[in-house]
Design a protein around this motif. Structure first.
Motif, PDB file in Angstrom:
ATOM      1  N   ALA A 139       8.134   4.549  -7.820  1.00  0.00           N
ATOM      2  CA  ALA A 139       8.635   4.556  -6.348  1.00  0.00           C
ATOM      3  C   ALA A 139       8.618   3.277  -5.664  1.00  0.00           C
ATOM      4  CB  ALA A 139       8.222   5.821  -5.757  1.00  0.00           C
ATOM      5  N   ALA A 140       7.323   2.495  -5.835  1.00  0.00           N
ATOM      6  CA  ALA A 140       7.169   1.417  -4.645  1.00  0.00           C
ATOM      7  C   ALA A 140       8.005   0.144  -5.435  1.00  0.00           C
ATOM      8  CB  ALA A 140       5.513   1.046  -4.945  1.00  0.00           C
ATOM      9  N   LEU A 141       8.330   0.200  -6.689  1.00  0.00           N
ATOM     10  CA  LEU A 141       9.276  -0.875  -7.096  1.00  0.00           C
ATOM     11  C   LEU A 141      10.683  -0.523  -6.742  1.00  0.00           C
ATOM     12  CD1 LEU A 141       8.020  -1.072 -10.909  1.00  0.00           C
ATOM     13  CD2 LEU A 141       7.878  -2.846  -9.499  1.00  0.00           C
ATOM     14  N   GLU A 142      10.898   0.665  -6.581  1.00  0.00           N
ATOM     15  CA  GLU A 142      12.409   0.816  -5.924  1.00  0.00           C
ATOM     16  C   GLU A 142      12.341   0.459  -4.537  1.00  0.00           C
ATOM     17  OE1 GLU A 142      14.778   2.069  -7.461  1.00  0.00           O
ATOM     18  OE2 GLU A 142      14.399   3.046  -9.305  1.00  0.00           O
ATOM     19  N   SER A 143      11.122   0.642  -3.783  1.00  0.00           N
ATOM     20  CA  SER A 143      11.203   0.026  -2.409  1.00  0.00           C
ATOM     21  C   SER A 143      11.363  -1.364  -2.343  1.00  0.00           C
ATOM     22  CB  SER A 143       9.937   0.528  -1.911  1.00  0.00           C
ATOM     23  OG  SER A 143       9.877  -0.096  -0.515  1.00  0.00           O
ATOM     24  N   THR A 192      -0.199  -5.062 -10.518  1.00  0.00           N
ATOM     25  CA  THR A 192      -1.482  -4.730 -10.725  1.00  0.00           C
ATOM     26  C   THR A 192      -1.934  -3.846  -9.561  1.00  0.00           C
ATOM     27  OG1 THR A 192      -2.509  -6.493  -9.627  1.00  0.00           O
ATOM     28  CG2 THR A 192      -2.312  -6.819 -12.111  1.00  0.00           C
ATOM     29  N   PHE A 193      -2.649  -3.003  -9.557  1.00  0.00           N
ATOM     30  CA  PHE A 193      -3.086  -1.932  -8.541  1.00  0.00           C
ATOM     31  C   PHE A 193      -4.669  -1.714  -8.721  1.00  0.00           C
ATOM     32  CE2 PHE A 193      -2.084   0.748 -12.241  1.00  0.00           C
ATOM     33  CZ  PHE A 193      -2.779   1.778 -12.060  1.00  0.00           C
ATOM     34  N   SER A 194      -4.799  -1.031  -7.447  1.00  0.00           N
ATOM     35  CA  SER A 194      -6.426  -0.885  -7.220  1.00  0.00           C
ATOM     36  C   SER A 194      -6.474   0.610  -6.238  1.00  0.00           C
ATOM     37  CB  SER A 194      -7.019  -1.535  -6.389  1.00  0.00           C
ATOM     38  OG  SER A 194      -8.442  -1.492  -6.127  1.00  0.00           O
ATOM     39  N   TRP A 195      -6.670   1.411  -7.261  1.00  0.00           N
ATOM     40  CA  TRP A 195      -6.788   2.970  -6.666  1.00  0.00           C
ATOM     41  C   TRP A 195      -8.155   3.419  -6.825  1.00  0.00           C
ATOM     42  CZ3 TRP A 195      -3.905   7.728  -9.352  1.00  0.00           C
ATOM     43  CH2 TRP A 195      -4.027   8.969  -8.563  1.00  0.00           C
ATOM     44  N   VAL A 196      -8.893   3.708  -5.576  1.00  0.00           N
ATOM     45  CA  VAL A 196     -10.226   4.361  -5.712  1.00  0.00           C
ATOM     46  C   VAL A 196      -9.913   6.020  -5.677  1.00  0.00           C
ATOM     47  CG1 VAL A 196     -12.486   4.546  -4.421  1.00  0.00           C
ATOM     48  CG2 VAL A 196     -11.259   2.362  -4.910  1.00  0.00           C
ATOM     49  N   ALA A 198       0.917  -1.175   0.061  1.00  0.00           N
ATOM     50  CA  ALA A 198       0.007  -0.077   0.162  1.00  0.00           C
ATOM     51  C   ALA A 198       0.971   1.206   0.000  1.00  0.00           C
ATOM     52  CB  ALA A 198      -0.943   0.053   1.234  1.00  0.00           C
ATOM     53  N   VAL A 199       0.622   2.040  -1.010  1.00  0.00           N
ATOM     54  CA  VAL A 199       1.409   3.386  -0.956  1.00  0.00           C
ATOM     55  C   VAL A 199       0.737   4.648  -1.162  1.00  0.00           C
ATOM     56  CG1 VAL A 199       3.340   2.129  -2.062  1.00  0.00           C
ATOM     57  CG2 VAL A 199       1.541   2.689  -3.439  1.00  0.00           C
ATOM     58  N   LYS A 200       1.297   5.549  -0.459  1.00  0.00           N
ATOM     59  CA  LYS A 200       0.557   7.171  -0.677  1.00  0.00           C
ATOM     60  C   LYS A 200       0.675   7.735  -1.975  1.00  0.00           C
ATOM     61  CE  LYS A 200      -1.662   7.279   3.206  1.00  0.00           C
ATOM     62  NZ  LYS A 200      -3.029   7.476   3.373  1.00  0.00           N
ATOM     63  N   VAL A 201      -0.280   8.411  -2.544  1.00  0.00           N
ATOM     64  CA  VAL A 201       0.185   9.232  -3.655  1.00  0.00           C
ATOM     65  C   VAL A 201       0.321  10.721  -3.278  1.00  0.00           C
ATOM     66  CG1 VAL A 201      -0.771   9.779  -6.023  1.00  0.00           C
ATOM     67  CG2 VAL A 201      -1.424   7.544  -5.057  1.00  0.00           C
ATOM     68  N   HIS A 250      -3.161   0.386  -3.509  1.00  0.00           N
ATOM     69  CA  HIS A 250      -3.073  -0.949  -3.344  1.00  0.00           C
ATOM     70  C   HIS A 250      -2.668  -1.675  -4.344  1.00  0.00           C
ATOM     71  CE1 HIS A 250      -6.135   0.642  -0.180  1.00  0.00           C
ATOM     72  NE2 HIS A 250      -5.029  -0.161   0.676  1.00  0.00           N
ATOM     73  N   LEU A 251      -1.246  -2.385  -4.212  1.00  0.00           N
ATOM     74  CA  LEU A 251      -0.624  -2.937  -5.203  1.00  0.00           C
ATOM     75  C   LEU A 251      -0.712  -4.511  -4.960  1.00  0.00           C
ATOM     76  CD1 LEU A 251       0.933  -0.502  -4.895  1.00  0.00           C
ATOM     77  CD2 LEU A 251       2.652  -1.277  -6.143  1.00  0.00           C
TER      78      LEU A 251
END
Length: 327
Positions: free
Chosen positions: A127-131, A85-89, A9-12, A23-24
């Protein structure tokens, strides 16, 4: 090959609460080693013999849940990729809350198009992939210099519009299903305009001859599509100059807008606009993943055998393929 998945889960940045979290679900080739405390908690090591993994990020259609694309993510991971894949509401349009692929509308207007990215989720995903490269089961195993963008419907448009190394140097190719680059009149365009794509990387456009969503949405672009494939064909013809032999247009006979989804979810989205598919759904999905897999293997993983197989597919006149061309 065994495929497992992890979640993040990451913040935009610059997004407003409560619509500031993505959410990825990240699929990867895994090792299943038998009983082990970590595996008893559902944590499996990556299969390092296939590393470093090239990464595909998949952008969903508007109001299309990511579970409908899990079959594709698993199939691509079985070929040795990591698939995100990701879910962004969020609110793509004021007052309308939806699952979104992340579209930056201000960069789609006549004065801004092509000057800035339209993929509002992509910086956060990268950025999430870098993490993930730094910690966890995929640490040190990702090839983040070879990222592929893919997507369906509006998400497919995000993928092909943002396959631009000037904006995202790590992106090396893109594919789409049920997508085109026709200009929305509400954003200030004249009727019937096809917007140019970056056209500097390998691209694959896939569409179906029974795409009712595209056929029934012509009013958004100020036209009536006499054929569901017209805007996809026009995108290939007008938005891509070609000349490198790495841009493809694949039209599948009898496939509809949601042939790429499984299972289908008729409770949301625009499924009611679609035409019935006239080909067995599993056969259509097999053709979709075969084409995408060969495209990535040929033009990202530089596999000679995959390029040869693509060349054969171009010439084969295989049943279920309405047309397949390259430029």
């Amino acid at each position: 090959m065994s495929v497992k998945a992890i979640f993040q889960a990451v913040k935009v940045e610059n997004a407003s609460s409560p619509y500031d979290t993505i959410h990825l679900k990240i699929f990867y080739p895994a090792q299943v080693l038998g009983s082990h405390p970590e595996q008893n908690r559902g944590i499996f090591p990556a299969d390092s013999q296939h590393a470093p993994f090239k990464v595909a990020i998949f952008f969903n259609g508007i109001n299309c849940g990511i579970d409908s694309y899990q079959w594709l993510a698993v199939k691509l991971a079985e070929r040795g990729l990591v698939v995100v894949t990701f879910s962004w509401v969020a609110q793509n349009f004021p007052g309308i809350v939806a699952i979104t692929p992340g579209v930056d509308l201000k960069n789609l207007t006549p004065n801004t198009y092509g000057k800035s990215p339209t993929a509002s989720a992509l910086p956060t995903l990268l950025a999430a992939l870098e993490s993930l490269q730094s910690t966890g089961v995929l640490a040190g195993m990702l090839d983040l210099q070879h990222v592929i963008l893919g997507g369906h419907s509006a998400g497919g448009r995000v993928a092909i519009e943002n396959a631009n190394p000037q904006f995202f140097p790590q992106v090396v190719a893109a594919f789409s299903y049920g997508a085109h680059s026709a200009a929305v009149m509400q954003l200030g365009y004249d009727a019937g305009i096809i917007l140019p794509l970056p056209d500097v990387l390998p691209l694959m456009l896939i569409g179906g001859t029974c795409d009712g969503v595209i056929a029934n949405n012509g009013a958004l672009y100020g036209v009536t599509w006499e054929d569901a494939t017209i805007p996809v064909k026009r995108t290939f013809t007008e938005a891509i100059a070609g000349g490198r032999n790495d841009s493809y247009l694949l039209l599948l006979e009898g496939a509809n807008h949601f042939s790429i989804t499984h299972p289908k979810d008729d409770t949301t989205g625009t499924a009611w606009l679609d035409f019935p598919a006239t080909q067995p759904e599993e056969e259509v999905r097999n053709k979709i993943v075969e084409a995408i897999g060969l495209f990535i293997d040929a033009h990202v993983r530089s596999q000679t055998t995959a390029l040869e197989a693509l060349n054969q597919l171009l010439k084969s006149h295989q049943q279920g393929i309405a047309s397949f061309e390259r430029k």
